[in-house]
Design a protein around this motif. Sequence first.
Motif, short mmCIF file in Angstrom:
data_model
loop_
_atom_site.label_atom_id
_atom_site.label_comp_id
_atom_site.label_asym_id
_atom_site.label_seq_id
_atom_site.Cartn_x
_atom_site.Cartn_y
_atom_site.Cartn_z
N GLY A 48 0.82 -1.22 0.00
CA GLY A 48 0.00 0.00 0.00
C GLY A 48 0.85 1.26 0.00
N ILE A 52 1.04 4.05 -2.94
CA ILE A 52 0.79 5.46 -2.66
C ILE A 52 1.94 6.32 -3.17
CG2 ILE A 52 0.66 7.16 -0.79
CD1 ILE A 52 -1.10 5.16 0.71
N THR A 56 1.57 8.90 -6.27
CA THR A 56 1.87 10.31 -6.05
C THR A 56 2.93 10.78 -7.04
OG1 THR A 56 1.35 10.06 -3.71
CG2 THR A 56 2.63 11.98 -4.33
N VAL A 64 -4.46 7.32 -4.80
CA VAL A 64 -4.05 7.47 -3.40
C VAL A 64 -5.28 7.51 -2.50
CG1 VAL A 64 -2.89 8.97 -1.75
CG2 VAL A 64 -1.89 8.62 -4.00
N PHE A 65 -6.30 8.27 -2.90
CA PHE A 65 -7.52 8.35 -2.10
C PHE A 65 -8.21 6.99 -2.03
CE2 PHE A 65 -7.57 12.99 -3.42
CZ PHE A 65 -7.02 13.41 -2.22
N LEU A 68 -6.26 4.82 0.42
CA LEU A 68 -6.53 5.25 1.80
C LEU A 68 -7.93 4.88 2.25
CD1 LEU A 68 -4.70 8.69 1.78
CD2 LEU A 68 -3.96 6.58 2.88
N TYR A 71 -7.67 1.19 3.13
CA TYR A 71 -6.96 1.02 4.39
C TYR A 71 -7.83 1.46 5.57
CZ TYR A 71 -3.41 1.25 7.98
OH TYR A 71 -2.70 1.06 9.14
N GLY A 72 -8.58 2.55 5.40
CA GLY A 72 -9.49 3.00 6.46
C GLY A 72 -10.56 1.96 6.74
N ILE A 101 -12.63 8.48 8.52
CA ILE A 101 -11.59 8.53 7.49
C ILE A 101 -12.02 7.77 6.25
CG2 ILE A 101 -9.26 7.72 6.91
CD1 ILE A 101 -8.46 8.46 9.80
N GLN A 102 -12.44 6.54 6.45
CA GLN A 102 -12.84 5.71 5.32
C GLN A 102 -14.05 6.31 4.61
OE1 GLN A 102 -15.81 3.56 5.28
NE2 GLN A 102 -15.35 2.83 3.25
N PHE A 105 -12.96 9.54 2.57
CA PHE A 105 -12.26 9.25 1.31
C PHE A 105 -13.21 8.62 0.29
CE2 PHE A 105 -8.15 9.29 3.75
CZ PHE A 105 -7.62 10.38 3.07
#
Length: 122
Positions: A48, A52, A56, A64-65, A68, A71-72, A101-102, A105
């Motif tokens: 991950g 990312i 980037t 990236v979003f 994330l 992952y969230g 967070i999740q 995003f």
Amino acid sequence: MSNLAENSNGNRKEEILAKSRQSQQDEGMEYAINEGVKMGNYYTGGVGVALILFSTFVGQCLVVFAILAIYGAYCFGEFLAKYRYFKQKRYIAGVVLFGVIQGGFFAFLFVWNIGILQEWWG
């Protein structure tokens, strides 16, 4: 006296072994599964981070979003499982934090992809 102590320890060991055999749980298998989960978490985190950084570098910020958000969601599920088992406030704090967070995003990606935000940011 030492013979009596050895006999009681021997009986105790036999009781423990008998209970272990009756429970039909293989502790070695459980250990291997837990170690596999740990290794999988480390490798997933490493991949991950690499994705990312690569995304980037090449300018694909939406990827990236998405990473994330995934992952969230993973952390949300992990904290939810821990909260359901341990019932500690620190785990519910993790559930709320990673849920926000999740969700944030994911909502950003959803709104961006249906075109609402593209008018604002071009």
